[in-house]
Write a protein that holds these residues in place. Structure first.
Motif, mmCIF file in Angstrom:
data_model
loop_
_atom_site.group_PDB
_atom_site.id
_atom_site.type_symbol
_atom_site.label_atom_id
_atom_site.label_comp_id
_atom_site.label_asym_id
_atom_site.label_seq_id
_atom_site.Cartn_x
_atom_site.Cartn_y
_atom_site.Cartn_z
ATOM 1 N N GLY A 22 -8.577 10.388 -4.738
ATOM 2 C CA GLY A 22 -8.473 10.618 -3.306
ATOM 3 C C GLY A 22 -9.339 9.657 -2.524
ATOM 4 O O GLY A 22 -10.428 9.289 -2.974
ATOM 5 N N VAL A 23 -8.842 9.232 -1.359
ATOM 6 C CA VAL A 23 -9.547 8.263 -0.516
ATOM 7 C C VAL A 23 -9.342 8.597 0.963
ATOM 8 O O VAL A 23 -8.369 9.237 1.334
ATOM 9 C CB VAL A 23 -9.046 6.817 -0.754
ATOM 10 C CG1 VAL A 23 -9.383 6.332 -2.141
ATOM 11 C CG2 VAL A 23 -7.549 6.694 -0.491
ATOM 12 N N ASP A 24 -10.275 8.135 1.788
ATOM 13 C CA ASP A 24 -10.026 8.059 3.218
ATOM 14 C C ASP A 24 -9.758 6.580 3.503
ATOM 15 O O ASP A 24 -9.659 5.776 2.554
ATOM 16 C CB ASP A 24 -11.191 8.635 4.036
ATOM 17 C CG ASP A 24 -12.538 7.955 3.789
ATOM 18 O OD1 ASP A 24 -12.580 6.850 3.199
ATOM 19 O OD2 ASP A 24 -13.557 8.530 4.190
ATOM 20 N N CYS A 25 -9.607 6.190 4.761
ATOM 21 C CA CYS A 25 -9.216 4.802 5.031
ATOM 22 C C CYS A 25 -10.260 3.798 4.539
ATOM 23 O O CYS A 25 -9.915 2.782 3.937
ATOM 24 C CB CYS A 25 -8.865 4.586 6.501
ATOM 25 S SG CYS A 25 -10.220 4.813 7.671
ATOM 26 N N CYS A 26 -11.530 4.106 4.742
ATOM 27 C CA CYS A 26 -12.587 3.214 4.265
ATOM 28 C C CYS A 26 -12.615 3.197 2.735
ATOM 29 O O CYS A 26 -12.744 2.143 2.114
ATOM 30 C CB CYS A 26 -13.923 3.677 4.830
ATOM 31 S SG CYS A 26 -15.300 2.607 4.392
ATOM 32 N N GLY A 27 -12.458 4.369 2.143
ATOM 33 C CA GLY A 27 -12.432 4.460 0.685
ATOM 34 C C GLY A 27 -11.293 3.674 0.069
ATOM 35 O O GLY A 27 -11.436 3.067 -0.991
ATOM 36 N N LEU A 28 -10.138 3.672 0.746
ATOM 37 C CA LEU A 28 -8.998 2.889 0.260
ATOM 38 C C LEU A 28 -9.359 1.408 0.242
ATOM 39 O O LEU A 28 -9.109 0.714 -0.748
ATOM 40 C CB LEU A 28 -7.762 3.129 1.129
ATOM 41 C CG LEU A 28 -6.520 2.324 0.753
ATOM 42 C CD1 LEU A 28 -6.044 2.653 -0.657
ATOM 43 C CD2 LEU A 28 -5.412 2.561 1.775
ATOM 44 N N CYS A 29 -9.975 0.923 1.321
ATOM 45 C CA CYS A 29 -10.372 -0.492 1.375
ATOM 46 C C CYS A 29 -11.399 -0.815 0.303
ATOM 47 O O CYS A 29 -11.290 -1.831 -0.390
ATOM 48 C CB CYS A 29 -10.895 -0.836 2.762
ATOM 49 S SG CYS A 29 -9.625 -0.774 4.047
ATOM 50 N N ILE A 30 -12.396 0.057 0.136
ATOM 51 C CA ILE A 30 -13.426 -0.157 -0.881
ATOM 52 C C ILE A 30 -12.810 -0.196 -2.273
ATOM 53 O O ILE A 30 -13.104 -1.084 -3.077
ATOM 54 C CB ILE A 30 -14.504 0.943 -0.780
ATOM 55 C CG1 ILE A 30 -15.326 0.744 0.499
ATOM 56 C CG2 ILE A 30 -15.399 0.962 -2.008
ATOM 57 C CD1 ILE A 30 -16.215 1.920 0.845
ATOM 58 N N LEU A 31 -11.945 0.757 -2.564
ATOM 59 C CA LEU A 31 -11.308 0.854 -3.883
ATOM 60 C C LEU A 31 -10.443 -0.365 -4.180
ATOM 61 O O LEU A 31 -10.564 -0.993 -5.235
ATOM 62 C CB LEU A 31 -10.466 2.134 -3.947
ATOM 63 C CG LEU A 31 -9.711 2.393 -5.250
ATOM 64 C CD1 LEU A 31 -10.685 2.662 -6.392
ATOM 65 C CD2 LEU A 31 -8.754 3.570 -5.072
ATOM 66 N N VAL A 32 -9.575 -0.718 -3.241
ATOM 67 C CA VAL A 32 -8.649 -1.841 -3.465
ATOM 68 C C VAL A 32 -9.397 -3.163 -3.553
ATOM 69 O O VAL A 32 -9.117 -3.978 -4.440
ATOM 70 C CB VAL A 32 -7.556 -1.881 -2.378
ATOM 71 C CG1 VAL A 32 -6.735 -3.159 -2.480
ATOM 72 C CG2 VAL A 32 -6.649 -0.658 -2.486
ATOM 73 N N LEU A 33 -10.352 -3.399 -2.665
ATOM 74 C CA LEU A 33 -11.093 -4.668 -2.721
ATOM 75 C C LEU A 33 -11.850 -4.799 -4.040
ATOM 76 O O LEU A 33 -11.913 -5.883 -4.615
ATOM 77 C CB LEU A 33 -12.030 -4.805 -1.525
ATOM 78 C CG LEU A 33 -11.335 -5.066 -0.194
ATOM 79 C CD1 LEU A 33 -12.323 -4.945 0.962
ATOM 80 C CD2 LEU A 33 -10.658 -6.430 -0.178
ATOM 81 N N ALA A 34 -12.401 -3.706 -4.533
ATOM 82 C CA ALA A 34 -13.112 -3.742 -5.821
ATOM 83 C C ALA A 34 -12.140 -4.017 -6.963
ATOM 84 O O ALA A 34 -12.400 -4.866 -7.824
ATOM 85 C CB ALA A 34 -13.856 -2.436 -6.050
ATOM 86 N N GLN A 35 -11.009 -3.313 -6.980
ATOM 87 C CA GLN A 35 -10.078 -3.443 -8.100
ATOM 88 C C GLN A 35 -9.242 -4.717 -8.048
ATOM 89 O O GLN A 35 -8.963 -5.311 -9.085
ATOM 90 C CB GLN A 35 -9.159 -2.222 -8.161
ATOM 91 C CG GLN A 35 -9.897 -0.978 -8.582
ATOM 92 C CD GLN A 35 -8.965 0.172 -8.938
ATOM 93 O OE1 GLN A 35 -7.751 0.078 -8.873
ATOM 94 N NE2 GLN A 35 -9.552 1.284 -9.318
ATOM 95 N N GLU A 36 -8.828 -5.118 -6.871
ATOM 96 C CA GLU A 36 -7.930 -6.274 -6.763
ATOM 97 C C GLU A 36 -8.659 -7.600 -6.580
ATOM 98 O O GLU A 36 -8.141 -8.648 -6.952
ATOM 99 C CB GLU A 36 -6.948 -6.076 -5.595
ATOM 100 C CG GLU A 36 -6.085 -4.838 -5.705
ATOM 101 C CD GLU A 36 -5.206 -4.819 -6.944
ATOM 102 O OE1 GLU A 36 -4.671 -5.880 -7.324
ATOM 103 O OE2 GLU A 36 -5.060 -3.721 -7.541
ATOM 104 N N ARG A 37 -9.848 -7.564 -5.981
ATOM 105 C CA ARG A 37 -10.576 -8.803 -5.683
ATOM 106 C C ARG A 37 -11.956 -8.872 -6.313
ATOM 107 O O ARG A 37 -12.637 -9.872 -6.206
ATOM 108 C CB ARG A 37 -10.713 -8.978 -4.166
ATOM 109 C CG ARG A 37 -9.405 -9.097 -3.409
ATOM 110 C CD ARG A 37 -8.778 -10.464 -3.657
ATOM 111 N NE ARG A 37 -7.701 -10.729 -2.735
ATOM 112 C CZ ARG A 37 -6.414 -10.622 -3.028
ATOM 113 N NH1 ARG A 37 -6.052 -10.247 -4.233
ATOM 114 N NH2 ARG A 37 -5.487 -10.907 -2.136
ATOM 115 N N GLY A 38 -12.413 -7.778 -6.915
ATOM 116 C CA GLY A 38 -13.753 -7.773 -7.500
ATOM 117 C C GLY A 38 -14.854 -7.826 -6.458
ATOM 118 O O GLY A 38 -15.967 -8.265 -6.740
#
Length: 135
Positions: A22-38
């Motif tokens: 589960g994520v909120d909008c900021c959490g989505l950005c944090i999660l995706v940037l970490a997983q997709e861009r490191g």
């Protein structure tokens, strides 16, 4: 839909969520940037409470906090967006919502009543305040 977005579609909204559960909008950005861009980025959840998101004063405080932390981000013109750029949106006069660019017309978005989904870049009810790329 692009392949990189598929694994995020359907993640439920969870206030201050930061995981695939589960994520909120900021959490989505944090999660995706970490997983997709490191990329590890600052987390606003460290300095605000969920209840503040439902008051004008709390939203204004979050807006101020976000502005201070944009110094490490490069402003990107709309015509030059790339996947995983972060779009900051203004809602009720304050910049408190964000989503991730999928392509020049779509973003990966999550909202309180909607799990992660692909939405139009120009989200209904929001105004684009800026697009940012982490440096």
């Amino acid at each position: 839909m692009t392949n990189w977005t598929d694994k995020y579609i359907g993640i439920p909204f969870v206030a201050q969520g930061r995981t695939m559960e589960g994520v909120d909008c900021c959490g989505l950005c944090i999660l995706v940037l970490a997983q997709e861009r490191g990329i590890k980025v600052w987390d606003c959840a460290d300095v605000y409470r969920v209840c503040e998101m439902h008051t004008r004063k709390g939203l204004a405080r979050l807006d101020e906090i976000l502005r201070k932390h944009l110094a490490v981000w490069k402003t990107v013109p709309l015509k030059d967006v790339q996947p995983c750029d972060v779009v900051l949106y203004r809602h009720h006069g304050v910049e408190t919502h964000c989503a991730l660019v999928v392509d020049s017309k779509r973003v990966l978005n999550v909202e309180e009543r909607h799990p992660v989904h692909v939405a139009p870049l120009n989200l209904p009810g929001y105004a684009i305040a800026g697009v940012y790329r982490h440096e």
